[in-house]
Design an enzyme around this catalytic site. Structure first.
Site, PDB file in Angstrom:
ATOM      1  N   ASP A 228      23.033 -50.349  10.758  1.00 30.73           N
ATOM      2  CA  ASP A 228      23.284 -50.198   9.324  1.00 30.73           C
ATOM      3  C   ASP A 228      24.602 -49.455   9.157  1.00 30.73           C
ATOM      4  OD1 ASP A 228      20.886 -51.412   8.992  1.00 30.73           O
ATOM      5  OD2 ASP A 228      19.823 -49.649   8.256  1.00 30.73           O
TER       6      ASP A 228
ATOM      7  N   ASP B 208      12.470 -58.002   1.156  1.00 31.80           N
ATOM      8  CA  ASP B 208      12.186 -56.592   1.403  1.00 31.80           C
ATOM      9  C   ASP B 208      11.139 -56.122   0.409  1.00 31.80           C
ATOM     10  OD1 ASP B 208      14.243 -56.816   3.254  1.00 31.80           O
ATOM     11  OD2 ASP B 208      15.755 -56.147   1.824  1.00 31.80           O
TER      12      ASP B 208
END
Length: 243
Positions: A10, A132
């Site tokens: 990330d 998500d």
């Protein structure tokens, strides 16, 4: 072991970080240069890398394409890249920087017609649907907003249109090292046998990965457990298909 392990990187401000439950205020920086992390994974025999542009997710446009380009040109890893891909131009820039696949979440919820067009144009093998979930509902805009749609409903909309892969992240478990729900993901995979359901969120040990493998899942994203050595690169090497 048949399941494919995909390490996560990330990116915020060009550095490799991990968030806790998607909270930008609760982040830990592990590598100032994400290329170093990518090269370590490559040396361990990893084939795919999961890269999320967290700056891009907030800004609604990719912001760390230079990081993507460095990793794509200096390793043999296939990079699946997401964060802020909300236009055809952004999608083309991501592929132009070297991504093998692009992850799209918010646009699939908010502009399903556009995502369907992209599927037709680029092919299901190039686009990944990001589903998500938080409290059973799909979250968008860098996980900051809740929709009224379930993961099942979102996948069902695009599965007949050539969708090949879905990354389903359990936001409540992400970065928590608390384990994951193999039963939930196995049910999702069983409902959509033609789509690769990639598990994300909560992986704490090889035991979690073995449970997912036993449940018939095809791929899993691992982040914090790798960076904090709950899962070592040596363990990773031993469980790869060609080990």
């Amino acid at each position: 072991m048949k399941i494919e392990i995909i390490p996560a990187t990330d990116i915020i401000g060009g550095a490799c970080v991990r968030l806790t439950q998607g909270d930008y205020g609760r982040r830990t920086t592990y590598y100032r240069d994400p290329l170093k992390a990518a090269q370590r994974f490559e040396e361990a025999g990893i084939r795919r890398l999961h890269m999320v542009d967290l700056d891009g997710a907030k800004a609604s446009e990719p912001r760390n394409l230079a990081v993507l380009e460095r990793v794509a040109t200096k390793t043999t890893l296939e990079v699946q890249y997401g964060g802020g891909i909300k236009s055809r131009g952004a999608l083309r820039s991501v592929f132009g920087a070297g991504a093998s696949r692009a992850i799209c979440g918010s646009i699939a919820v908010r502009e399903p017609e556009s995502f369907a067009e992209w599927l037709a144009e680029f092919g299901g093998g190039k686009l990944i649907l990001g589903a998500d979930i938080r409290d059973g509902a799909v979250a968008v805009q860098g996980w900051t907003e809740r929709s009224e749609m379930t993961a099942q409903e979102l996948i069902a909309r695009f599965a007949p249109q050539g969708l090949a892969q879905v990354i389903c992240t359990d936001i409540a478990r992400d970065g928590m090292l608390c384990g994951t729900s193999a039963e939930f993901y196995a049910g999702l995979q069983g409902q959509f046998p033609g789509v690769e359901i990639t598990v994300s969120g909560g992986i704490a040990s090889m035991t979690d990965i073995e449970a997912l493998d036993g449940a018939g899942l095809r791929s899993v994203i691992v982040g914090k457990a790798l960076y904090e050595r709950r899962i070592t690169l040596e363990e990773l090497k031993r469980c790869l298909p060609n080990a």
